[in-house]
Design an enzyme around this catalytic site. Structure first.
Site, PDB file in Angstrom:
ATOM      1  N   ASN A 103      35.091  49.017  37.295  1.00  0.00           N
ATOM      2  CA  ASN A 103      35.913  50.153  37.742  1.00  0.00           C
ATOM      3  C   ASN A 103      36.665  50.861  36.615  1.00  0.00           C
ATOM      4  O   ASN A 103      36.969  52.040  36.730  1.00  0.00           O
ATOM      5  CB  ASN A 103      36.835  49.740  38.897  1.00  0.00           C
ATOM      6  CG  ASN A 103      37.841  48.702  38.503  1.00  0.00           C
ATOM      7  OD1 ASN A 103      37.688  48.003  37.504  1.00  0.00           O
ATOM      8  ND2 ASN A 103      38.889  48.587  39.286  1.00  0.00           N
ATOM      9  N   GLU A 158      48.243  41.020  30.989  1.00  0.00           N
ATOM     10  CA  GLU A 158      47.620  41.814  29.933  1.00  0.00           C
ATOM     11  C   GLU A 158      48.518  42.997  29.638  1.00  0.00           C
ATOM     12  O   GLU A 158      49.141  43.554  30.538  1.00  0.00           O
ATOM     13  CB  GLU A 158      46.237  42.312  30.380  1.00  0.00           C
ATOM     14  CG  GLU A 158      45.248  41.175  30.521  1.00  0.00           C
ATOM     15  CD  GLU A 158      43.815  41.632  30.752  1.00  0.00           C
ATOM     16  OE1 GLU A 158      43.593  42.640  31.448  1.00  0.00           O
ATOM     17  OE2 GLU A 158      42.910  40.967  30.230  1.00  0.00           O
ATOM     18  N   CYS A 182      42.190  48.012  41.279  1.00  0.00           N
ATOM     19  CA  CYS A 182      42.791  46.772  41.775  1.00  0.00           C
ATOM     20  C   CYS A 182      44.239  46.986  42.196  1.00  0.00           C
ATOM     21  O   CYS A 182      44.770  46.216  42.979  1.00  0.00           O
ATOM     22  CB  CYS A 182      42.718  45.695  40.713  1.00  0.00           C
ATOM     23  SG  CYS A 182      43.441  46.234  39.172  1.00  0.00           S
TER      24      CYS A 182
HETATM   25  P1  NAP Z   1      33.208  41.095  40.299  1.00  0.00           P
HETATM   26  O1  NAP Z   1      32.079  41.221  41.211  1.00  0.00           O
HETATM   27  O2  NAP Z   1      34.103  39.926  40.401  1.00  0.00           O
HETATM   28  O3  NAP Z   1      32.611  41.191  38.819  1.00  0.00           O
HETATM   29  C1  NAP Z   1      33.415  41.165  37.672  1.00  0.00           C
HETATM   30  C2  NAP Z   1      32.590  40.691  36.501  1.00  0.00           C
HETATM   31  O4  NAP Z   1      32.153  39.357  36.718  1.00  0.00           O
HETATM   32  C3  NAP Z   1      31.344  41.518  36.247  1.00  0.00           C
HETATM   33  O5  NAP Z   1      31.115  41.572  34.868  1.00  0.00           O
HETATM   34  C4  NAP Z   1      30.286  40.698  36.953  1.00  0.00           C
HETATM   35  O6  NAP Z   1      28.988  40.919  36.478  1.00  0.00           O
HETATM   36  C5  NAP Z   1      30.738  39.290  36.625  1.00  0.00           C
HETATM   37  N1  NAP Z   1      30.247  38.291  37.559  1.00  0.00           N
HETATM   38  C6  NAP Z   1      29.867  38.438  38.852  1.00  0.00           C
HETATM   39  N2  NAP Z   1      29.504  37.272  39.366  1.00  0.00           N
HETATM   40  C7  NAP Z   1      29.620  36.340  38.394  1.00  0.00           C
HETATM   41  C8  NAP Z   1      29.396  34.936  38.322  1.00  0.00           C
HETATM   42  N3  NAP Z   1      28.964  34.240  39.358  1.00  0.00           N
HETATM   43  N4  NAP Z   1      29.642  34.307  37.158  1.00  0.00           N
HETATM   44  C9  NAP Z   1      30.080  35.000  36.087  1.00  0.00           C
HETATM   45  N5  NAP Z   1      30.316  36.326  36.095  1.00  0.00           N
HETATM   46  C10 NAP Z   1      30.102  36.988  37.240  1.00  0.00           C
HETATM   47  O7  NAP Z   1      34.169  42.361  40.380  1.00  0.00           O
HETATM   48  P2  NAP Z   1      33.745  43.888  40.405  1.00  0.00           P
HETATM   49  O8  NAP Z   1      33.050  44.148  41.690  1.00  0.00           O
HETATM   50  O9  NAP Z   1      33.056  44.263  39.149  1.00  0.00           O
HETATM   51  O10 NAP Z   1      35.178  44.601  40.335  1.00  0.00           O
HETATM   52  C11 NAP Z   1      35.993  44.764  41.451  1.00  0.00           C
HETATM   53  C12 NAP Z   1      37.044  43.686  41.532  1.00  0.00           C
HETATM   54  O11 NAP Z   1      37.764  43.600  40.305  1.00  0.00           O
HETATM   55  C13 NAP Z   1      38.076  43.968  42.579  1.00  0.00           C
HETATM   56  O12 NAP Z   1      38.367  42.805  43.296  1.00  0.00           O
HETATM   57  C14 NAP Z   1      39.299  44.389  41.763  1.00  0.00           C
HETATM   58  O13 NAP Z   1      40.522  44.214  42.390  1.00  0.00           O
HETATM   59  C15 NAP Z   1      39.173  43.565  40.554  1.00  0.00           C
HETATM   60  N6  NAP Z   1      39.923  44.148  39.435  1.00  0.00           N
HETATM   61  C16 NAP Z   1      41.088  43.541  39.049  1.00  0.00           C
HETATM   62  C17 NAP Z   1      41.843  44.082  38.028  1.00  0.00           C
HETATM   63  C18 NAP Z   1      43.126  43.428  37.610  1.00  0.00           C
HETATM   64  O14 NAP Z   1      43.617  43.774  36.553  1.00  0.00           O
HETATM   65  N7  NAP Z   1      43.695  42.494  38.354  1.00  0.00           N
HETATM   66  C19 NAP Z   1      41.402  45.232  37.375  1.00  0.00           C
HETATM   67  C20 NAP Z   1      40.211  45.824  37.787  1.00  0.00           C
HETATM   68  C21 NAP Z   1      39.469  45.262  38.822  1.00  0.00           C
HETATM   69  P3  NAP Z   1      27.980  41.864  37.326  1.00  0.00           P
HETATM   70  O15 NAP Z   1      28.505  43.226  37.198  1.00  0.00           O
HETATM   71  O16 NAP Z   1      26.689  41.689  36.629  1.00  0.00           O
HETATM   72  O17 NAP Z   1      27.984  41.370  38.733  1.00  0.00           O
END
Ligand code: NAP
Ligand code: MG
Length: 484
Positions: A158, A465, A291
């Site tokens: 995102n 962070e 997020c």
């Molecule tokens: P995600 O599905 O958890 O993926 C995040 C990262 O982890 C991606 O690089 C993804 O790779 C990788 N990943 C997925 N499954 C994995 C596994 N089993 N083992 C290791 N790595 C894995 O999250 P997203 O859909 O990209 O992003 C949305 C989420 O991020 C939301 O829940 C949002 O709230 C959160 N977020 C939090 C913050 C914060 O600062 N707290 C900031 C931004 C976003 P792939 O892309 O290849 O699946």
């Protein structure tokens, strides 16, 4: 839009040890423009063997990087800030194409991302330790703060630039080398950031970037590697919890920036113009795919109709379109699944007795578009309150008393951002003290700042962070007991 590929020359390989490499088994994956569905690039997909190599390369480079003078590390970071700003339009275009956000949001993200390099260039020279006399006077206690070591960084789609620099900058400032695994929907921006760091003189191997479709295998391999020391993850709570379990096997230090379900409280004393403008930013930055997006609008019963009316008007006025059309303020969602998720979340809320004031159905045009949506008449127990919506949908629930507002706000396992709009400063501070969140916006919807500690409580994460706190995540204390 045409099928031409404007980024045919953009880096699309693995970046390991200062070289662009194909994957060890030559596999690749496609990156699509969510605004059209068109292919924008074929990118190398790292294998487990590439992951092992990257950790080893990072470890070797890190042994030298930790000895580089802090001022010299700082100056590389400072130049990275400057070059990122010089390349702002190019990077914003890349972000729009792979992530879909509106042009203004993409430019804002490049600025925000670059600021982490500037901020941590200033922090790199301010790492200190401490000396104290032991309480019983038998020795001196000397404390060093040293780089934690080889760091594995994993980021979401995102904010493809800012989530990368928010980790890379403090890691480099602290003296750590790293391997970054960007999201597979948006790997190109991270590769462009790697190119910038190379261009400003970062030694080879200190930052490595591994795009991968096989995320679990690649990240798992790195976390099991005996040379890995730290994992810093931003993404969903579900994946974060899996990585924490893997980190436990090697007892890695872990920082986790996870999902949110931000409450936005509007009291009857709030200036409604300020509240509408703030709520619009809190909800709609990045099309709601943030997020810290306001996810539950908790509004005093006396003003709920007026606020919902004005907020819906502001939401409806946002022009929808592809981010390269600079007049668009609401771009596409990341992919078609995200659009069907929105329709299903709204549908279930309506089945539970809620009503849509605006929006609610996918927009019929090529690409993944969902309109600004306001859902009212939500009662406690409506499932929409439990989802991290991650899109342009605003559910409204009402309250009568401050205690009730706080109780509704805290009724979630998440605790990342929160927002309070009130004309009463004492009330704002009471809420800020009692709300279960890592961040509170008071009479404002935009809270991100590289100088501030960003992060969550409860299931929203561990660690911070940004700010001075951000560099501490990449430092470890060593205690020396001295007689002199
Ligand atoms: P995600 O599905 O958890 O993926 C995040 C990262 O982890 C991606 O690089 C993804 O790779 C990788 N990943 C997925 N499954 C994995 C596994 N089993 N083992 C290791 N790595 C894995 O999250 P997203 O859909 O990209 O992003 C949305 C989420 O991020 C939301 O829940 C949002 O709230 C959160 N977020 C939090 C913050 C914060 O600062 N707290 C900031 C931004 C976003 P792939 O892309 O290849 O699946
Ligand atoms: Mg995902």
């Amino acid at each position: 839009m045409s099928t031409e590929r404007p980024f045919a020359n953009v880096p699309n390989k693995l970046w390991i040890g200062g070289e662009w490499r194909d994957s060890s088994d030559s596999s690749t994956f496609e990156v699509l423009d969510p605004g059209t569905g068109d292919l924008i690039a074929e990118v190398a997909s790292a294998s487990a063997a590439d992951a092992t190599l990257a950790v080893e390369v990072a470890h070797a480079a890190g042994e030298k990087w930790r000895e580089v003078a802090p001022r010299q590390r700082a100056e590389i970071l400072r130049r990275a800030f400057e070059v990122m700003i010089e390349r702002r339009d190019e990077l914003a275009t890349l972000i729009v194409l792979e992530n879909g956000k509106a042009w203004e949001d993409a430019v804002g993200e490049v600025n925000y991302a670059a600021e982490f390099f500037r901020w941590y260039s200033e922090e790199a020279v301010r790492i200190s330790g401490r000396l104290q006399m032991a309480p019983n006077g038998d020795k001196r206690i000397l404390v060093f703060n040293q780089p934690v070591g080889t760091s594995i960084l994993v980021t979401p789609w995102n904010f493809p630039a800012a989530m990368a620099t928010r980790k890379i900058a403090p890691a480099l400032a602290a003296g750590c080398a790293c391997v970054l695994k960007p999201a597979s929907d948006t790997p190109l921006t991270a590769l462009a950031v790697a190119q910038i760091l190379h261009d400003v003189g970062l030694p080879d191997g200190v930052v490595n970037v591994l795009p991968a479709r096989r995320s679990g295998e690649v990240v798992g391999t790195m976390l099991r590697h005996p040379l890995a020391r730290k994992v810093s993850f931003t993404g969903s709570t579900e994946v974060g919890s899996v990585l924490l379990k893997q980190a436990a096997d090697q007892v890695l230090t872990a920082s986790m920036e996870l999902g949110g379900n931000a409450p936005l409280l509007v009291f009857e004393s709030a200036d409604l113009d300020v509240a509408v403008a703030g709520a619009l930013v809190a909800k709609m930055r990045n099309g709601g795919q943030s997020c810290i997006a306001a996810n539950r609008f908790i509004v005093h019963a006396a003003i709920k109709d007026e606020f919902a009316k004005r907020f819906s008007a502001a939401m409806s006025a946002l022009p929808v379109g592809h981010g390269l059309d600079k007049s668009a303020k609401l771009g596409p969602m990341i992919n078609p699944t995200a659009v069907s998720d929105m329709a299903s979340i709204v549908g279930k809320a309506v089945d539970f007795g809620a009503k849509t004031l605006i929006g609610g159905q996918p927009i019929d045009r090529p690409g993944s578009y969902f309109p600004a949506t306001v859902v009212v008449d939500i009662e406690p127990g409506n499932p929409i309150l439990d989802y991290e919506i991650f899109g342009p949908v605003a559910p409204f629930i009402t309250f009568e008393s401050e205690a009730e507002a706080l109780q509704l706000a805290n009724s979630t396992p998440f605790g990342l951002a929160s927002y309070v709009f009130t004309g009463d400063t004492g009330q704002a501070l009471r809420i800020a003290e009692r709300i279960e969140a890592g961040m509170v916006g008071v009479n404002r919807g935009f809270i991100s700042d590289p100088a501030a500690p960003f992060g969550g409580v409860k299931q929203s994460g561990l660690g911070r962070e940004g700010g001075h706190e951000g560099i501490e995540e990449f430092l470890e204390s060593k205690y020396v007991a001295i007689d002199w």
